[in-house]
Design a protein around this motif. Sequence first.
Motif, PDB file in Angstrom:
ATOM      1  N   VAL A   1       0.881  -1.172   0.000  1.00 26.38           N
ATOM      2  CA  VAL A   1       0.000   0.000   0.000  1.00 26.38           C
ATOM      3  C   VAL A   1       0.921   1.225   0.000  1.00 26.38           C
ATOM      4  N   TRP A   2       0.472   2.298  -0.602  1.00 27.46           N
ATOM      5  CA  TRP A   2       1.226   3.552  -0.541  1.00 27.46           C
ATOM      6  C   TRP A   2       1.242   4.040   0.894  1.00 27.46           C
ATOM      7  N   HIS A   3       2.426   4.337   1.426  1.00 28.59           N
ATOM      8  CA  HIS A   3       2.518   4.851   2.789  1.00 28.59           C
ATOM      9  C   HIS A   3       3.871   5.521   2.985  1.00 28.59           C
ATOM     10  N   LYS A   4       4.026   6.158   4.123  1.00 34.12           N
ATOM     11  CA  LYS A   4       5.334   6.711   4.493  1.00 34.12           C
ATOM     12  C   LYS A   4       5.517   6.585   5.994  1.00 34.12           C
ATOM     13  N   HIS A   5       6.771   6.714   6.408  1.00 32.87           N
ATOM     14  CA  HIS A   5       7.113   6.725   7.828  1.00 32.87           C
ATOM     15  C   HIS A   5       7.735   8.097   8.087  1.00 32.87           C
ATOM     16  N   ASP A   6       7.043   8.918   8.869  1.00 32.04           N
ATOM     17  CA  ASP A   6       7.466  10.312   8.988  1.00 32.04           C
ATOM     18  C   ASP A   6       8.867  10.474   9.577  1.00 32.04           C
ATOM     19  N   ASP A   7       9.221   9.595  10.520  1.00 33.49           N
ATOM     20  CA  ASP A   7      10.454   9.839  11.280  1.00 33.49           C
ATOM     21  C   ASP A   7      11.506   8.752  11.120  1.00 33.49           C
TER      22      ASP A   7
END
Lengths: 123, 123
Positions: free
Chosen positions: A41-47
């Motif tokens: 799935v499209w996602h990101k990890h901010d930190d």
Amino acid sequence: MISPVDLLAALDTITEHWSPRVVGRVNDQYVKVAKVLGELVWHKHDDEDELFLVLRGRLRIQFGGGREIVLQEGQFCVVPRGTMHNPIADEECSIALIETVTTQHTGDVKISRTRSIAEQLGR
Amino acid sequence: MISPVDLLAALDTITEHWSPRVVGRVNDQYVKVAKVLGELVWHKHDDEDELFLVLRGRLRIQFGGGREIVLQEGQFCVVPRGTMHNPIADEECSIALIETVTTQHTGDVKISRTRSIAEQLGR
């Protein structure tokens, strides 16, 4: 007790796709293995940065703007924190991951395949 | 730009034993590759764990009290911070390492083979 961990043997115990298993910890990073097939799935990890290493097969990772990289066996890449990405395996692929212990599986989104850290630790 | 790094191709550029090369960074950890042969030196890292992954060949790691583990291709172990250890390769062996960016090569001892972080970064 310090003992060897065999990456491919650890993978052999995994039956579910996109369900990472923690196999080690070095400093504040977990080492995980996973079998993947199809699209996560499209996602990101901010930190947190996330390292993908292909152990068997081939993994594509899509980024914004239509960019994509292909990782072959023995190749890794680091997805920097804050970067939207979508991993795709056209055929079954085995990977190792290195991620901060607090990293959430699908980052800022939650889907049915999202696994908690406890699940990844086999608890 | 995110691009694939090939572990074995990176190793092919290394000609000196026990001279790790930084090939990536994930969070506060460096990923390094090294060719090793013979014995490094007994040492420890007071504040940092160190991960050894064998990519080609076989690595022995000695610990205090006569303990020793043997890592085969595809196997890794984590040497916990504060643990005296001495890696030995009876034949040439290629490894990947994961270490905190501040980790000193031979920890609390300095020998002629000791490499600085700058040297490991190819500077």
